[in-house]
Scaffold this active site. Structure first.
Site, PDB file in Angstrom:
ATOM      1  N   THR A   8      -0.694 -56.074 -73.572  1.00  0.00           N
ATOM      2  CA  THR A   8       0.448 -55.300 -73.084  1.00  0.00           C
ATOM      3  C   THR A   8       0.131 -54.795 -71.675  1.00  0.00           C
ATOM      4  OG1 THR A   8       2.007 -53.535 -73.678  1.00  0.00           O
ATOM      5  CG2 THR A   8      -0.312 -53.144 -74.211  1.00  0.00           C
ATOM      6  N   ASN A   9       0.913 -53.866 -71.162  1.00  0.00           N
ATOM      7  CA  ASN A   9       0.679 -53.351 -69.808  1.00  0.00           C
ATOM      8  C   ASN A   9       1.029 -51.872 -69.758  1.00  0.00           C
ATOM      9  OD1 ASN A   9       3.582 -53.033 -68.907  1.00  0.00           O
ATOM     10  ND2 ASN A   9       3.567 -55.221 -69.428  1.00  0.00           N
ATOM     11  N   LEU A  10       0.858 -51.263 -68.593  1.00  0.00           N
ATOM     12  CA  LEU A  10       0.949 -49.803 -68.488  1.00  0.00           C
ATOM     13  C   LEU A  10       2.360 -49.283 -68.210  1.00  0.00           C
ATOM     14  CD1 LEU A  10      -2.368 -48.949 -66.625  1.00  0.00           C
ATOM     15  CD2 LEU A  10      -1.759 -48.467 -69.001  1.00  0.00           C
TER      16      LEU A  10
END
Ligand code: C5P
Length: 215
Positions: free
Chosen positions: A27-29
């Site tokens: 995933t990412n921030l």
């Protein structure tokens, strides 16, 4: 007067989650804050709003149709199903460029000395798919870049063929409560002062409303 009265707006927001196995993923921030702020701003401007969101820690906006999505593929499917009922599409989600091609149906076991190899494969570009539809809604894209923001953003606007692109510096925007953005349209660049995401969302809505075809 409500600037988006009678308009139906579809948005994506948040990150995507690309499974590795049933309990792990990539995933990412992205926090989802900008997309959720825009969903609320569109609602407050009188639009009927559908928000398709990746996993976030944010409360669901009131009086907004809400669809939860996990992976880029499921977000893409949800968007393609919903889009015919909408006049405007705003792609705010930080969609993973790649997913794991060899995701495991069972939880991976640790085998000392034998690290698994993940193979990545490209995800569909949701915004480009929508913008390419024969009866595409009015499309708005986002560009978060870490360097050469305006050059990359201008190229992205042309490549994805969207009339309005919102550019911001990734390292300032991701997870933050405020944002400094530049709007790019056929008339050029419109920098906005640094403000919180609620204010930025209102400014984007005001600009967008002025670009929509009169009905
Ligand atoms: O190419 P890039 O990912 O930087 O473009 C960002 C814009 O495209 C954002 O509006 C984002 O929501 C959208 N996008 C998308 N589907 C993807 C990748 C990006 O809708 N797979």
């Amino acid at each position: 007067a409500k600037t988006l009265a009678g308009r139906r707006v579809l948005l994506t927001a948040g990150p995507t989650f690309e499974p590795i196995d049933p309990v792990r993923g990539i995933t990412n921030l992205s926090s989802g804050k900008m997309g959720y702020a825009l969903a609320r701003a569109c609602r407050d401007a009188g639009a009927e709003v559908t928000l398709i969101s990746g996993p976030t820690a944010l409360p669901r906006p009131a009086e907004v149709h809400f669809i939860a999505a996990g992976s880029a593929l499921s977000m893409h499917a949800a968007v393609m199903e919903a889009v015919p009922h909408h006049d405007v599409f705003i792609a705010v989600a930080a969609v993973a460029d790649y997913r794991v091609a060899n995701a495991s149906a069972e939880k991976l076991k640790k085998t000392p000395g034998q690290a698994p190899t993940l193979t990545l494969t490209e995800n569909p570009d949701i915004l480009a798919s929508v913008a390419a539809l024969p009866s595409a809604p009015f499309c708005v894209g986002f560009a978060a870049e870490s360097h050469n923001l305006l050059a990359h953003a201008q190229a992205k606007r042309e490549r994805k063929r969207v009339p309005l692109l919102v550019a911001n510096l990734a390292q300032h925007a991701m997870g933050a409560d405020d944002n400094e953005i530049v709007l790019l349209d056929d008339h050029g660049q419109h920098p906005l002062p640094r403000m919180d995401k609620t204010g930025a969302a209102r400014a984007i809505v005001a600009h967008l409303a002025g670009m929509l075809p009169i009905r």
